[in-house]
Motif scaffolding. Structure first.
Motif, PDB file in Angstrom:
ATOM      1  N   UNK A  31       1.272  -1.146  -0.308  1.00 15.54           N
ATOM      2  CA  UNK A  31      -0.170  -0.133  -0.107  1.00 15.54           C
ATOM      3  C   UNK A  31       0.665   1.376   0.163  1.00 15.54           C
ATOM      4  N   UNK A  32       0.388   2.081  -1.013  1.00 24.77           N
ATOM      5  CA  UNK A  32       1.119   3.023  -1.507  1.00 24.77           C
ATOM      6  C   UNK A  32       2.089   3.313  -2.142  1.00 24.77           C
ATOM      7  N   UNK A  33       2.588   1.820  -2.127  1.00 22.43           N
ATOM      8  CA  UNK A  33       4.189   2.091  -2.953  1.00 22.43           C
ATOM      9  C   UNK A  33       4.445   2.163  -4.351  1.00 22.43           C
ATOM     10  N   UNK A  34       3.083   2.440  -4.483  1.00 26.20           N
ATOM     11  CA  UNK A  34       2.590   2.385  -6.064  1.00 26.20           C
ATOM     12  C   UNK A  34       2.652   1.474  -6.966  1.00 26.20           C
ATOM     13  N   UNK A  35       2.891   0.091  -6.415  1.00 18.81           N
ATOM     14  CA  UNK A  35       2.783  -0.769  -6.852  1.00 18.81           C
ATOM     15  C   UNK A  35       2.079  -1.860  -6.982  1.00 18.81           C
ATOM     16  N   UNK A  36       0.583  -2.396  -8.004  1.00 16.89           N
ATOM     17  CA  UNK A  36      -0.010  -2.990  -7.766  1.00 16.89           C
ATOM     18  C   UNK A  36      -0.238  -4.388  -7.591  1.00 16.89           C
ATOM     19  N   UNK A  37      -1.623  -4.961  -7.410  1.00 19.97           N
ATOM     20  CA  UNK A  37      -1.446  -6.336  -7.096  1.00 19.97           C
ATOM     21  C   UNK A  37      -3.112  -6.517  -7.550  1.00 19.97           C
ATOM     22  N   UNK A  38      -3.025  -7.981  -7.716  1.00 22.70           N
ATOM     23  CA  UNK A  38      -4.401  -8.319  -9.069  1.00 22.70           C
ATOM     24  C   UNK A  38      -4.546  -9.613  -8.731  1.00 22.70           C
ATOM     25  N   UNK A  39      -5.344 -10.371  -8.428  1.00 23.78           N
ATOM     26  CA  UNK A  39      -5.874 -11.881  -7.874  1.00 23.78           C
ATOM     27  C   UNK A  39      -7.297 -11.790  -9.032  1.00 23.78           C
ATOM     28  N   UNK A  40      -6.879 -12.575  -9.984  1.00 26.69           N
ATOM     29  CA  UNK A  40      -7.699 -13.184 -10.720  1.00 26.69           C
ATOM     30  C   UNK A  40      -7.910 -15.235 -10.737  1.00 26.69           C
ATOM     31  N   UNK A  41      -9.209 -15.567 -10.232  1.00 28.81           N
ATOM     32  CA  UNK A  41      -9.478 -16.505 -10.208  1.00 28.81           C
ATOM     33  C   UNK A  41     -10.693 -16.890 -11.245  1.00 28.81           C
ATOM     34  N   UNK A  42      -9.747 -17.724 -12.114  1.00 33.88           N
ATOM     35  CA  UNK A  42     -10.366 -18.084 -13.018  1.00 33.88           C
ATOM     36  C   UNK A  42     -11.479 -19.575 -12.705  1.00 33.88           C
ATOM     37  N   UNK A  43     -12.374 -19.132 -13.117  1.00 36.49           N
ATOM     38  CA  UNK A  43     -13.422 -21.219 -13.268  1.00 36.49           C
ATOM     39  C   UNK A  43     -13.010 -21.865 -14.235  1.00 36.49           C
ATOM     40  N   UNK A  44     -13.668 -22.921 -14.813  1.00 37.99           N
ATOM     41  CA  UNK A  44     -13.186 -23.815 -15.716  1.00 37.99           C
ATOM     42  C   UNK A  44     -12.916 -23.253 -16.890  1.00 37.99           C
ATOM     43  N   UNK A  45     -11.412 -23.373 -17.509  1.00 41.72           N
ATOM     44  CA  UNK A  45     -11.048 -22.578 -18.444  1.00 41.72           C
ATOM     45  C   UNK A  45     -10.876 -23.819 -19.408  1.00 41.72           C
ATOM     46  N   UNK A  52     -19.255 -29.404 -19.571  1.00 41.28           N
ATOM     47  CA  UNK A  52     -19.570 -28.711 -19.123  1.00 41.28           C
ATOM     48  C   UNK A  52     -18.940 -27.179 -19.393  1.00 41.28           C
ATOM     49  N   UNK A  53     -19.920 -26.476 -19.523  1.00 42.27           N
ATOM     50  CA  UNK A  53     -19.852 -24.998 -20.228  1.00 42.27           C
ATOM     51  C   UNK A  53     -18.746 -24.466 -19.839  1.00 42.27           C
ATOM     52  N   UNK A  54     -17.175 -24.257 -20.584  1.00 43.38           N
ATOM     53  CA  UNK A  54     -15.825 -23.404 -20.035  1.00 43.38           C
ATOM     54  C   UNK A  54     -15.828 -21.974 -20.615  1.00 43.38           C
ATOM     55  N   UNK A  55     -14.675 -21.265 -20.512  1.00 49.58           N
ATOM     56  CA  UNK A  55     -14.608 -19.917 -20.809  1.00 49.58           C
ATOM     57  C   UNK A  55     -13.424 -20.536 -21.242  1.00 49.58           C
ATOM     58  N   UNK A  56     -13.405 -19.786 -21.947  1.00 54.18           N
ATOM     59  CA  UNK A  56     -11.920 -19.606 -23.075  1.00 54.18           C
ATOM     60  C   UNK A  56     -10.839 -18.707 -22.527  1.00 54.18           C
ATOM     61  N   UNK A  57      -9.748 -18.872 -22.757  1.00 52.53           N
ATOM     62  CA  UNK A  57      -8.880 -18.413 -21.886  1.00 52.53           C
ATOM     63  C   UNK A  57      -8.028 -17.211 -22.405  1.00 52.53           C
ATOM     64  N   UNK A  58      -8.733 -16.322 -24.198  1.00 49.27           N
ATOM     65  CA  UNK A  58      -9.377 -14.937 -23.720  1.00 49.27           C
ATOM     66  C   UNK A  58      -9.535 -14.324 -23.170  1.00 49.27           C
TER      67      UNK A  58
END
Length: 232
Positions: free
Chosen positions: A175-189, A200-206
């Motif tokens: 926090x307040x360093x200018x460096x950002x962090x993002x966590x992305x949690x995909x379902x079934x791709x 089952x319906x799956x997501x695409x990598x895109x």
């Protein structure tokens, strides 16, 4: 000019699936991309495609990111080729036998080494420079298995819970360093990792690649902490 022109990104697990899709989309937005994975033949194919079609340039670096020296070498090669790393996408992952009853200790260790240690090694290699420049973005690809546990996913889910914990804690540390962090949690791709999961319906990598670009292209004062992407 793309939204990520003059940026340098490192993507692990970039030889196929989600990692390859992320790399191509980042390059299409103008970023120079360092592709890291173990399968050098697939890496070279992705590198050639990006250099042929992308706005940014690509460099393939063979690496096993479960090994600290390999993770550090990827960042070193990126620095030498393109300058400092602006974006780290920790995408490499292993999804093997997930039950405790199976007793497949070797497979548990592979998942722990890649899914947890690999993430930490990459962050450790890139973070000092990002903090020094007060700029950078770390994206960790977790999983909905880090939100929910099934009877077949105990150990795999544990590793992805760990990725989310690392993301959450690191965001607070930075926090307040200018460096950002993002966590992305995909379902079934729809990738080679999901081959045994029926119709089952799956997501695409895109779909995951587009989520990465969304997080990266927010204004500098906006930190997108968590994105969960599921099929309808």
């Amino acid at each position: 000019m793309g939204k990520l022109a003059n940026k340098t990104a490192v993507v692990t697990g970039a030889s196929s699936g989600i990692g390859a899709a992320i790399s191509k989309v980042l390059a299409s937005e103008g970023a120079n991309v360092v592709l890291a994975a173990r399968r050098v033949d697939k890496l070279r194919e992705a590198e050639q495609e990006i250099n042929r079609n992308g706005s940014g340039k690509a460099l393939a670096v063979q690496a096993d990111i479960s090994k600290r020296a390999d993770a550090e070498n990827v960042i070193k090669q990126a620095d030498e080729a393109f300058g400092s790393v602006d974006i780290l996408v920790n995408n490499a992952g292993q999804m093997l036998t997930g039950t405790v009853q199976s007793g497949k200790v070797d497979e548990w260790e592979q998942m722990i080494d890649v899914n947890i240690k690999g993430v930490l090694y990459g962050i450790n290699a890139v973070l000092p420079s990002m903090i020094e420049r007060s700029s950078g973005h770390i994206i960790n690809i977790a999983s909905v298995s880090g939100l929910e546990v099934t009877k077949m996913s105990t150990v795999y889910s544990a590793t992805k819970f760990a990725v989310r914990a690392i993301s959450t804690g690191l965001e607070k540390e930075l926090a307040r360093t200018g460096v950002r962090v993002t966590n992305i949690s995909p379902g079934m791709v729809d990738t080679r990792l999901s081959g045994g999961f029926g119709d089952r319906k799956k997501l695409e990598a895109d779909d995951i690649a587009n989520a990465v670009v969304y997080a990266l292209t927010q204004p500098g004062y906006v930190n997108v902490n968590e994105i969960t992407v599921r099929p309808v």
